[in-house]
Design a protein around this motif. Structure first.
Motif, PDB file in Angstrom:
ATOM      1  N   MET A  32      26.336  61.691  67.678  1.00 25.84           N
ATOM      2  CA  MET A  32      26.874  62.977  67.175  1.00 25.84           C
ATOM      3  C   MET A  32      28.347  62.823  66.831  1.00 25.84           C
ATOM      4  N   LYS A  33      29.088  62.079  67.684  1.00 24.98           N
ATOM      5  CA  LYS A  33      30.508  61.853  67.403  1.00 24.98           C
ATOM      6  C   LYS A  33      30.654  61.091  66.085  1.00 24.98           C
ATOM      7  N   TRP A  34      29.784  60.084  65.848  1.00 25.09           N
ATOM      8  CA  TRP A  34      29.839  59.294  64.614  1.00 25.09           C
ATOM      9  C   TRP A  34      29.544  60.185  63.405  1.00 25.09           C
ATOM     10  N   MET A  35      28.504  61.054  63.541  1.00 26.65           N
ATOM     11  CA  MET A  35      28.148  61.954  62.435  1.00 26.65           C
ATOM     12  C   MET A  35      29.270  62.952  62.181  1.00 26.65           C
ATOM     13  N   LEU A  36      29.824  63.520  63.244  1.00 25.69           N
ATOM     14  CA  LEU A  36      30.922  64.483  63.063  1.00 25.69           C
ATOM     15  C   LEU A  36      32.145  63.799  62.455  1.00 25.69           C
ATOM     16  N   ASP A  37      32.409  62.567  62.898  1.00 28.47           N
ATOM     17  CA  ASP A  37      33.528  61.805  62.338  1.00 28.47           C
ATOM     18  C   ASP A  37      33.307  61.549  60.845  1.00 28.47           C
ATOM     19  N   ARG A  38      32.084  61.196  60.483  1.00 36.72           N
ATOM     20  CA  ARG A  38      31.729  60.969  59.085  1.00 36.72           C
ATOM     21  C   ARG A  38      31.872  62.254  58.271  1.00 36.72           C
ATOM     22  N   VAL A  39      31.346  63.362  58.804  1.00 33.91           N
ATOM     23  CA  VAL A  39      31.471  64.664  58.131  1.00 33.91           C
ATOM     24  C   VAL A  39      32.943  65.029  57.970  1.00 33.91           C
ATOM     25  N   GLU A  40      33.727  64.756  59.018  1.00 41.41           N
ATOM     26  CA  GLU A  40      35.156  65.078  58.956  1.00 41.41           C
ATOM     27  C   GLU A  40      35.853  64.242  57.886  1.00 41.41           C
ATOM     28  N   ARG A  41      35.552  62.946  57.796  1.00 41.78           N
ATOM     29  CA  ARG A  41      36.150  62.091  56.773  1.00 41.78           C
ATOM     30  C   ARG A  41      35.749  62.555  55.375  1.00 41.78           C
ATOM     31  N   ARG A  42      34.450  62.865  55.195  1.00 41.31           N
ATOM     32  CA  ARG A  42      33.984  63.386  53.890  1.00 41.31           C
ATOM     33  C   ARG A  42      34.700  64.680  53.540  1.00 41.31           C
ATOM     34  N   THR A  43      34.770  65.559  54.517  1.00 40.08           N
ATOM     35  CA  THR A  43      35.420  66.857  54.285  1.00 40.08           C
ATOM     36  C   THR A  43      36.890  66.654  53.929  1.00 40.08           C
ATOM     37  N   GLU A  44      37.567  65.767  54.666  1.00 37.51           N
ATOM     38  CA  GLU A  44      38.969  65.501  54.363  1.00 37.51           C
ATOM     39  C   GLU A  44      39.124  64.904  52.969  1.00 37.51           C
ATOM     40  N   ARG A  45      38.216  63.979  52.591  1.00 32.48           N
ATOM     41  CA  ARG A  45      38.253  63.384  51.262  1.00 32.48           C
ATOM     42  C   ARG A  45      38.030  64.459  50.195  1.00 32.48           C
ATOM     43  N   GLN A  46      37.053  65.328  50.427  1.00 33.12           N
ATOM     44  CA  GLN A  46      36.781  66.390  49.455  1.00 33.12           C
ATOM     45  C   GLN A  46      37.946  67.381  49.387  1.00 33.12           C
ATOM     46  N   PHE A  47      38.540  67.700  50.557  1.00 33.65           N
ATOM     47  CA  PHE A  47      39.720  68.569  50.536  1.00 33.65           C
ATOM     48  C   PHE A  47      40.875  67.900  49.798  1.00 33.65           C
ATOM     49  N   ALA A  48      41.008  66.579  49.966  1.00 31.77           N
ATOM     50  CA  ALA A  48      42.054  65.860  49.233  1.00 31.77           C
ATOM     51  C   ALA A  48      41.794  65.934  47.735  1.00 31.77           C
ATOM     52  N   GLN A  49      40.523  65.780  47.323  1.00 32.54           N
ATOM     53  CA  GLN A  49      40.185  65.895  45.903  1.00 32.54           C
ATOM     54  C   GLN A  49      40.465  67.306  45.398  1.00 32.54           C
ATOM     55  N   VAL A  50      40.088  68.289  46.201  1.00 34.50           N
ATOM     56  CA  VAL A  50      40.334  69.685  45.803  1.00 34.50           C
ATOM     57  C   VAL A  50      41.835  69.928  45.706  1.00 34.50           C
ATOM     58  N   ASP A  51      42.608  69.408  46.688  1.00 41.85           N
ATOM     59  CA  ASP A  51      44.066  69.559  46.624  1.00 41.85           C
ATOM     60  C   ASP A  51      44.621  68.882  45.372  1.00 41.85           C
ATOM     61  N   HIS A  52      44.092  67.698  45.062  1.00 39.94           N
ATOM     62  CA  HIS A  52      44.530  66.993  43.853  1.00 39.94           C
ATOM     63  C   HIS A  52      44.210  67.822  42.608  1.00 39.94           C
ATOM     64  N   ARG A  53      43.031  68.394  42.577  1.00 41.43           N
ATOM     65  CA  ARG A  53      42.644  69.243  41.429  1.00 41.43           C
ATOM     66  C   ARG A  53      43.542  70.470  41.355  1.00 41.43           C
ATOM     67  N   PHE A  54      43.834  71.074  42.508  1.00 45.93           N
ATOM     68  CA  PHE A  54      44.734  72.231  42.502  1.00 45.93           C
ATOM     69  C   PHE A  54      46.126  71.837  42.021  1.00 45.93           C
ATOM     70  N   GLU A  55      46.577  70.636  42.398  1.00 49.69           N
ATOM     71  CA  GLU A  55      47.868  70.168  41.909  1.00 49.69           C
ATOM     72  C   GLU A  55      47.831  70.000  40.387  1.00 49.69           C
ATOM     73  N   GLN A  56      46.721  69.453  39.876  1.00 44.00           N
ATOM     74  CA  GLN A  56      46.586  69.326  38.418  1.00 44.00           C
ATOM     75  C   GLN A  56      46.599  70.693  37.754  1.00 44.00           C
ATOM     76  N   VAL A  57      45.856  71.625  38.341  1.00 43.85           N
ATOM     77  CA  VAL A  57      45.814  72.987  37.769  1.00 43.85           C
ATOM     78  C   VAL A  57      47.193  73.622  37.853  1.00 43.85           C
ATOM     79  N   ASP A  58      47.898  73.404  38.968  1.00 43.59           N
ATOM     80  CA  ASP A  58      49.254  73.943  39.089  1.00 43.59           C
ATOM     81  C   ASP A  58      50.175  73.351  38.032  1.00 43.59           C
TER      82      ASP A  58
END
Length: 145
Positions: free
Chosen positions: A27-53
């Motif tokens: 469960m820790k491995w799955m949560l860690d994986r989900v957290e990394r994916r989520t952080e990566r997706q948030f980073a992409q979203v932040d990058h997109r928001f920076e582009q839009v800005d």
């Protein structure tokens, strides 16, 4: 309790502990994986928001440029309107002068016409006076010019 029972209970407890540890680590491995994916997706979203800005900043800059252009056009139009107003005023003034001059010319022409009529009447009077002074003419003699 016998030693075999105690060992079996300890082995059973160790099995459940190992099983629980395995489940928790999975469960820790799955949560860690989900957290990394989520952080990566948030980073992409932040990058997109920076582009839009950045794009919005460019659009804002373009709107500012357009506002400046409209301000320049507006000031030019105001200057052109002022010039047109001055030209209209000068045109009206010149037309008024032309009308006054035209009236003066009409008055002079009427005066000249009246003088010509008066002069013509005077010439006719002079001719009549001369004809009276010369006396009667012979009937077949045509008057000379």
């Amino acid at each position: 309790m016998t030693l075999d029972t105690a060992q079996a209970l300890i082995a059973l407890a160790a099995f459940f502990l190992t099983f629980a540890a395995a489940i928790l680590s999975g469960m820790k491995w799955m949560l860690d994986r989900v957290e990394r994916r989520t952080e990566r997706q948030f980073a992409q979203v932040d990058h997109r928001f920076e582009q839009v800005d950045r794009q919005f900043a460019q659009v804002d800059h373009r709107f500012e440029q357009m506002d400046q252009r409209f301000d320049r056009i507006e000031s030019r139009m105001e200057r052109a309107e002022t010039r047109m107003d001055r030209a209209d005023a000068r045109f009206d003034e010149r037309m008024a002068r032309m009308d006054a001059r035209e009236r003066q010319i009409d008055e002079r022409l009427l005066t000249i016409d009246a003088n010509i009529v008066g002069i013509t009447a005077n010439i006719a009077d002079i001719k009549a006076s001369i004809a009276r002074l010369e006396g009667p003419r012979p009937p077949l003699v045509l008057p000379g010019r």
